[in-house]
Enzyme design. Sequence first.
Site, mmCIF file in Angstrom:
data_model
loop_
_atom_site.group_PDB
_atom_site.id
_atom_site.type_symbol
_atom_site.label_atom_id
_atom_site.label_comp_id
_atom_site.label_asym_id
_atom_site.label_seq_id
_atom_site.Cartn_x
_atom_site.Cartn_y
_atom_site.Cartn_z
ATOM 1 N N ASP A 1 0.822 -1.223 0.000
ATOM 2 C CA ASP A 1 0.000 0.000 0.000
ATOM 3 C C ASP A 1 0.854 1.271 0.000
ATOM 4 O O ASP A 1 2.062 1.235 0.214
ATOM 5 C CB ASP A 1 -0.921 -0.035 1.240
ATOM 6 C CG ASP A 1 -2.012 1.029 1.163
ATOM 7 O OD1 ASP A 1 -2.318 1.497 0.052
ATOM 8 O OD2 ASP A 1 -2.554 1.405 2.226
ATOM 9 N N GLU B 1 2.116 4.993 -4.314
ATOM 10 C CA GLU B 1 2.035 5.868 -5.507
ATOM 11 C C GLU B 1 3.341 6.636 -5.707
ATOM 12 O O GLU B 1 3.650 6.898 -6.870
ATOM 13 C CB GLU B 1 0.850 6.840 -5.349
ATOM 14 C CG GLU B 1 -0.509 6.149 -5.396
ATOM 15 C CD GLU B 1 -0.798 5.265 -4.174
ATOM 16 O OE1 GLU B 1 -0.343 5.639 -3.079
ATOM 17 O OE2 GLU B 1 -1.424 4.225 -4.309
ATOM 18 N N ASP C 1 -9.316 3.198 -2.188
ATOM 19 C CA ASP C 1 -10.267 3.679 -1.174
ATOM 20 C C ASP C 1 -11.577 4.168 -1.789
ATOM 21 O O ASP C 1 -11.831 5.367 -1.869
ATOM 22 C CB ASP C 1 -9.613 4.795 -0.350
ATOM 23 C CG ASP C 1 -8.396 4.276 0.388
ATOM 24 O OD1 ASP C 1 -8.220 3.047 0.455
ATOM 25 O OD2 ASP C 1 -7.620 5.103 0.895
HETATM 26 C C1 GLC Z 1 -4.943 3.267 2.763
HETATM 27 C C2 GLC Z 1 -5.397 1.981 2.075
HETATM 28 C C3 GLC Z 1 -6.462 1.315 2.907
HETATM 29 C C4 GLC Z 1 -5.906 1.048 4.303
HETATM 30 C C5 GLC Z 1 -5.431 2.357 4.944
HETATM 31 C C6 GLC Z 1 -4.726 2.119 6.271
HETATM 32 O O1 GLC Z 1 -5.964 4.198 2.781
HETATM 33 O O2 GLC Z 1 -5.850 2.224 0.782
HETATM 34 O O3 GLC Z 1 -6.874 0.121 2.302
HETATM 35 O O4 GLC Z 1 -6.891 0.475 5.109
HETATM 36 O O5 GLC Z 1 -4.508 2.985 4.076
HETATM 37 O O6 GLC Z 1 -3.640 1.282 6.130
#
Ligand code: GLC
Length: 631
Positions: free
Chosen positions: A307, A310, A420
């Site tokens: 995650d 980007e 998200d």
């Molecule tokens: C980002 C991710 C989401 C995750 C959050 C906390 O927003 O896209 O899926 O729950 O971070 O880690």
Amino acid sequence: MIKRYNFSPIIRTGAVVKELPYDSGSPEPFIQKDGCFLLDMNDNARVTRIYGLGETVRGINKRGWIYESWCTDDGIHTEDKRSLYGAHNFILIDGKERFGAFFDTPGRITFDLGYTDSDRIVITPENFALDLYIVTGDSLKAIVGEFRALIGRSYTPPLWAFGYGQSRWGYVTEKDIRECADKYRDAGIPLDMLYLDIDYMDSFKDFSVHPERFPDLKAFAAEMKEHGIRLIPIIDAAVKKQEGYGVYDEGHEKGYFCQDENGEDFVVGVWPGKSVLPDFLNPEAARWFGMQYKALTDLGIEGFWNDMNEPALFYSEKGLDHAIGKVKGLGDGSEFDSLRFFGVRDVLLKLQNNADDYRSFYHNAPEGRYNHCDVHNLYGYNMTKSAYDALCEIRDEPSLLFSRASYIGAHRYGGVWTGDNHAWWKHILQSLQQMPGMNMCGFLYSGSDIGGFAGNCTRDLLIRWMSFAVFTPLMRNHSAFGTRRQEAFSFGDTEVFRHIITLRYRLIPYLYGEFVKAVENDAMFFRPLAFDYEDDETAAQVEDQLMVGDSVMIAPVYVQNAAARHVYLPEKMTQIRMHEGDISTEELNKGWHYVDIPLGDVVFFTKSPIPLAKPSMNTSELDMEDVEYIG
Ligand code: GLC
């Protein structure tokens, strides 16, 4: 056939796996002018529809909007957005001529597909370092097949990754996770994966485990595995800047983090507070980061989600200092008028994912030092590649891996989820419309947060969302911290969810079989109807139905309180209905039908019989051979 054109030395993206010779002619049918690629769509009905662009908002047919490939951490996926997390620069033109075009460039590129001038395509790369591939073929499917062969075979996850997964940013301790597993088991709802969001880490430090929340993760992972459940932790791109934290110390000492123009580590703020960014474009740094996953695979972990790659920046140290200066200035006694109010507010708002910050750090790639902006879209891709390469080395079995940010090429190393989204009805449709675009670009293992990540989900929304997601390779319910609980056991009556998720497991022999076939044939698992019924103009207009594998067509309900919908059948098909766990079939003729689909029924259509397994509580119990055929 594929023709390749070059427009100045390209920074190697690694997107393609075949080295084609350059064509010295002009990139027809585009006209290259003033730094753009132009195509007149109206010239003799040259273009009717435009497909592709992977994970972007709006319809399956992309004509009429402007898109920008720039991997972006943006949690509000409204239809006015130009970029989401992926940069998937492939478009497929359908009209008098049919062809695909892949703009292989690691920086920003804009696709104006009839937005500024409704009859014109204008494609503008920010940096003209690019290779353009023009792909032709006899059919839309054939063009995609050619393109996919060019970019290499898609990632195949282990079979268990086709099970159902429950996630929530808000499960903090081992006890939270165990409770969730128990509730699923008590309700008789199948489950294969429970996801660990950032709270499992110690102070959000990658590859650490919180000592009190998960005192013995190895034993806990083994305990869950006995119930057929795998734990899937998140890994964030940024590494906490903290002396004494081994990953930081080693990476810093070896120069593995992105640096500013003076060669100092570029410091940003993400979940762990002040952090640094591993330089995934430096192969040595990428390998080093990938090998860190071993800390968790040693504890029995078999899959990960990558995650914030980007990369997402909440702020940079430099930007924060500037903003703090501004806010402090408020105390100088002068009037706090509206101009000052908005000025201060904007300084704070602009801290996040700030363009100046992206311009302020560099990568040490083998070919040289690159400013981040010139290679921005390769960051998440290379994070996933680093994990994939290392996991292949560390583990004998295939691992589950998917990412938020991606570029074409990353499809060889992992899947993607669409980030998200919201607990909005229109995001069921959006998810459906994103799937074929992503499949064209090779991302077959994909799905969206079921129930919506942000906002409060309702029982009916979750039922409808799941009734669609039964068909997405990645089937994961995920939600944000502070939102209403949306597990399948959270709305009182669990029966309806048990039936839907059980159906998913019964469909795995079909879904997995078709998935593997799509991978091996460089084909799409999800297709717009137009791809299978090229001469059917009605099929080509349908924006809310998809072909899934060779035999199935889906037409989910995505409207609040609707209990029926219009469905277009491009040929005679069998309607399959799951009602309270029972399956019934009905033959329907080609054409439009108004189909009753009450809440809780899952209805889909088949062209030919498909295998249906016996119900099971997880994939280890699933017997892929013991199937009956329906349809
Ligand atoms: C980002 C991710 C989401 C995750 C959050 C906390 O927003 O896209 O899926 O729950 O971070 O880690």
